[in-house]
Structures are given as structure tokens and as C-alpha cells.
Design a protein around this motif. Sequence first.
Motif, mmCIF file in Angstrom:
data_model
loop_
_atom_site.group_PDB
_atom_site.id
_atom_site.type_symbol
_atom_site.label_atom_id
_atom_site.label_comp_id
_atom_site.label_asym_id
_atom_site.label_seq_id
_atom_site.Cartn_x
_atom_site.Cartn_y
_atom_site.Cartn_z
ATOM 1 N N ASP B 236 -49.614 24.163 -6.035
ATOM 2 C CA ASP B 236 -48.900 23.475 -4.966
ATOM 3 C C ASP B 236 -47.406 23.787 -5.008
ATOM 4 O O ASP B 236 -46.593 22.947 -5.388
ATOM 5 N N PRO B 237 -47.035 25.018 -4.634
ATOM 6 C CA PRO B 237 -45.608 25.401 -4.734
ATOM 7 C C PRO B 237 -44.713 24.515 -3.868
ATOM 8 O O PRO B 237 -43.556 24.278 -4.209
ATOM 9 N N GLU B 238 -45.268 23.985 -2.799
ATOM 10 C CA GLU B 238 -44.472 23.117 -1.923
ATOM 11 C C GLU B 238 -44.067 21.848 -2.683
ATOM 12 O O GLU B 238 -42.921 21.401 -2.627
ATOM 13 N N PHE B 239 -45.022 21.292 -3.436
ATOM 14 C CA PHE B 239 -44.704 20.108 -4.246
ATOM 15 C C PHE B 239 -43.636 20.453 -5.273
ATOM 16 O O PHE B 239 -42.697 19.699 -5.493
ATOM 17 N N ARG B 241 -41.341 22.672 -5.118
ATOM 18 C CA ARG B 241 -40.041 22.805 -4.485
ATOM 19 C C ARG B 241 -39.402 21.430 -4.273
ATOM 20 O O ARG B 241 -38.238 21.190 -4.591
ATOM 21 N N ARG B 242 -40.211 20.486 -3.780
ATOM 22 C CA ARG B 242 -39.696 19.138 -3.544
ATOM 23 C C ARG B 242 -39.337 18.451 -4.865
ATOM 24 O O ARG B 242 -38.327 17.758 -4.970
ATOM 25 N N SER B 245 -35.998 19.621 -6.139
ATOM 26 C CA SER B 245 -34.818 19.058 -5.473
ATOM 27 C C SER B 245 -34.663 17.575 -5.819
ATOM 28 O O SER B 245 -33.543 17.063 -5.914
#
Lengths: 222, 414
Positions: B236-239, B241-242, B245
Motif C-alpha cells: 500500500d504505497p499510498e498509505f 506516503r500518507r 507526511s
Amino acid sequence: MSTESITGSTTVMLVDDEPLVRAGLRAIIDVEPDLSVVAEASDGAEVGPIVSRDRPDVILMDVRMPAVDGIQATRLLMDRYDEPPRILVVTTFENDDYVYDALQAGAHGFLLKRTRPEQIVQAIRTVVQGDSLVFPAAIRQLAASRRGGGGDALASAGLSDREAEVLRLVAAGLSNGEIAEKLFVGHETVKTHVGNVLTKLGVRDRTQAVIAAYESGFISPR
Amino acid sequence: MTNVVRTTLRRGVHLLLGGVILIPYLLLGVGFVQMFLEPDVPKVPLIVLVAVTVLIGAIPPVLPAMRHLEITATRNLLDVDLPDPVADPPWETRLLGAAWYVLHLLCGGLAILTVLIVAPLAVMLIAQGFGADEGWSSTASMPIVDRIDGPLAFLAAPALVLAAFAIFALLGAGLAQLAPLLLGPSPAELMAALETQAEEFAERNRLARELHDSVGHALTVTTVQAAAARRVLETDPEFVRRALSAVEEAGRSAMEDLDHVLGVLRTGSAADAATDDPAGPQRTLADLARLVDDTRAAGVTVDAVVEGDLDTIPPAVSREAYRIVQECLTNAMRHAGPVPVVLRVAATSAGLDLQVSNPMPPGMPRRSSRGGRGLRGIRERVRLLRGEFSAEGQAGQWRVHVRLPARSDARGGA
């Protein structure tokens, strides 16, 4: 003894007022094939209705929350259900006074937020099986800092020698299977002993039994 | 035993000192009585003279310097543990000090009287023991002493000296017992000390809670998010990334909070000791021009107006004021961007008046919790200095107004 749902995976509910913590825990838990997060709440006040709707097997319960804290929410669930969800209290700091209160209120174990993800998922599995303590060393430390409140509830409980021995091993963190091996008795026998200890102490869970044992000085936390 | 002797001798010196100070008072008293008995002396001027003398005589006992002196003497000669005298004691303490002065002099008088009686008597007795009774008894008519002679006189003399010693020991012990009551801190002072202690305790608790809430919270978020990111790195690269941040944000806001909490801690110690750590001189309003220049260099238009003499502001207030201005300018920059900021600093004899205002960006406050924390830091500092604080947005302008009293010891306590 199994509390697994029909899908075969353990259902988990997260209660924490910080969305980032919930998101993190969800990612950690959902990646495990045998665990799935089915519900979230941001305050103890929301827990009741969600539990009656989703019936999670395990709740990871934050202690400090704005409206209804984890202790009250735990107490409420313990009162409302004969077989309440297993509750793991989740906390930032080890020497949190509230954690002890939550355990006394009926929580089945506690978890530090800094616990490694591998141990978090293991703790969930352990608390679902219900036959050994979650982080016995941490409970011992907590009990050590809170000695002396319990009186001699254990002296009047009238435990047999065997039951007392089983209680000591439970407090040491051994599972029913390990106790059975150690005492050269059957698994069922150990379950019966543990059941008797719980009944005689008037508690519903081995965590509470161990806390009572520490409090009464029956076991010294060193 | 030698200890008792040594203690009593030292206490005896203390008593005799009191006695010696008493003598001029006695002489004055005797003189006045004689003048009153003299029929030729006009009574009205005499009464005025007595009144003036009594007044003058009454001043020294209530002076803090006299109390200071008595405390030093009592510590060294009476062996009594006393706390350091405060610079400007309340009246209650001064009166107790005066009572001690009177008591010291009276006991001293008794001691000197004892010496004056016992010393000649003992000498006389010894002389009579040697059979030289004629010359003595004619000058000093002491009927009882006259009849003691021979071996009895040799016994009576040391007995008298011992009795005198006992009187000194008793007087000394009595004074030593009373000293803490009369020279120690008064109930009001003890109360003030306790209050200060309670305040400090509450302050520590507050800081602990603040650290728990801010830094503890940020570290928790960081830990949980990082742990989760590690678990789902591949899936889950999107997770991830979040999560990264979120970790960055949490770390940054924790640093801000830490900055603030440490700032309060430093101020707490700086308020006690007038001199600061020489390694790190703290900025004051004297550095205001540089701060404004720095802010301008960052692209912010600062319209700064300074009224009054900033040098008259006590250092502790000046340091805090500098930090508050700094925080306001940083806040403006962070939340509103490079907008024109109006800074007004006015120093008066009553204290300091700070105003910082800037136009609010549309949709402000974007992040109320973050902005709230920065403001909370200012509010906390103002509270510590017993000042007033307000921050509000009105007609598109964000305005922070702070008023600090000039008293540097604004945290109260003795």
C-alpha cells in the motif's frame, strides 16, 4: 472457547480519539490474514451501539478520550454483555494510572502504543484465545507500583494448594497448555483449575485473577 | 559535660552582650527618675524629653538590620538554627524581632546582675575562709555572709559560682527555646513559602501534562504510523506516503511544543536567578531591531513602532516580551504567509504593551489546533508574568494584544 466469527478471521474494533493512531493500527492489523478491523470509534461514548451492531471479537481501547474514557467504556461493556468482547487497553505510557483502573474494570490486557506491530497482532491473538496473559511482565510492573490496595481477598478465597500453584503459573505468564506440561496433568484439568480460581476469587478473567494475586501480596511482584 | 560548659559559656557571652546593651537604657531611666524627683526641674519639658527619648529608643528594635544582627548573634552564640532573614520583613515579623530584642536585654540584665552579686560575694567568702573578715564586712554589710566563715566559706563560694552558672544555663536555654518563635519566619512568611512551593509544584505538573499531551502524542503518532508503514510498504504505497507526511508533521509540531515547554522551564529558572547562563545569553527587547530585520529578510513587511524607553523594562519581562513578539511574528508568517505585519511596542512605568496584527488569509484559521498551541504558549507566558492576553480575528485582521506588568517578581512569593 473460540470466539472467531463465521468468516474465520478475528474481528477487531479500534477506539481512539486520534485518527492517525487508528489508521496506523488498522494498517498493522489488516495486513494479517487472520485479523480484520471491522469498526472504529473515536470516543468511548460511541462504543456501545457499534459493539451491539458489529460484535467485534477484540477491542483495542484507548484510555484517555474526550467524553467517555476507556475505563468507563470497558465497565459498560462488562456490565452489558455476558460474553463481552476481549478488551485490550492501549496506552501511551506504561505507568499510566488509568491502565490499572481499566484492568480492574475488566479489560483483558494492555498494550503500549509503542509496542512493535508483530507483538500487537500477537497480543490480539493471545487475548482471543484467552488462555494466557498478555504481556505478563508489564502487568507485573504495573502491579508492583500499585501494591497493597487489595487486602487479603486471597486468604479468604480458600484456594486449594493446586489452585494456588496454577495461579502462580498464570501470573508468570504461562498458557494453559504450558501449565499442563509443567504440572504433568491434562489440558482440561488445568482449565478446570483456572475456572475454579476465577470463581473463588469472584473475577471473570485471568488478568483480574493475577491482579488480585499481586494486590493481596499472594504473589510478590519483586 | 564539656559540651554543656562550652554551650553555656557561649550563651553567657550572648546574655552579657544583652546586659551591656541594657546598661545605657537603665542609666537613662535612672537619670529621668532622678530628674522627676528633683522639684526644681520643670515637668513639661522633661516629659517631652522622655517621650522623644523613648521614641528614639524604640526605633532600633524594629529595624530589619537589628533583627539581622540578632539572628546572626543567636545563630553563633545560642546555637540555634535560624533561616536567613528576609530583606523587607512584614510588620508582624518586625514586632516579634523587637520582642526578642527586649527579651534579650532583660535576660542579659538578669545575667549581669547575677555576675555583679556573685563575683564579690564569692571573693568575700574566700577571704573570710582565710579569716580576713574584718575589712570586708565593714564596707559591704552582708549579715548572712558575715556569719559564714572557716571551712563553710570555702564550700559556699563554689556553690555560689555553680548557682550563677545554673542561672546562666537556664537563661540561655530559655532564650534558645524562644529564638525560633521570635526570630524565625512568621506564620505569614511560612505561608508565603508554602504557597510558592505549591505554585512551583502545580507548574511542574502542568509541564509534565503538557509534555505528555504534546510530545507524547506526537511520538505515539510517529511510532504507530511508521510501524504501519513498514508493514504495508509493498502492498500500500499510498498509505506509506500518507504515513510519512503524518510522521513529518507530528515531528515538526512536537519540536514546536518542546521549544515552548523548554522555554517555560528556562524562564522559570531565569526568574529565580537574575544572572543567566553566560553560555547562552537570552534575547531581550534590546534585540528587537534584529528580530524585525530578520523577519523582513524572510519577506514579511513589518511596520514596527516602539514607544517609551525599553531599557526601563525589567529583564525578565523584556526576555518574555521578546519571545512573545518572536512567536507572534512566526505565527503570522506560518499562517498568513508574507503579509504586512504591524508591531507596536509601548513601554510605560506601569509595564509593557504589545500589539501584533496582520491581515488574515481567507479560510483562516486553517489548523486551529496548531495555531492554538502557539497561542497557548504565549498565553502561558503572559499568565506566568501576571499579564493580560487577547487574540482575536476582527474585520479580516488577526490581532494579538499582550499587556505585561513592569514588576519583575510577578510570580509572587517571598
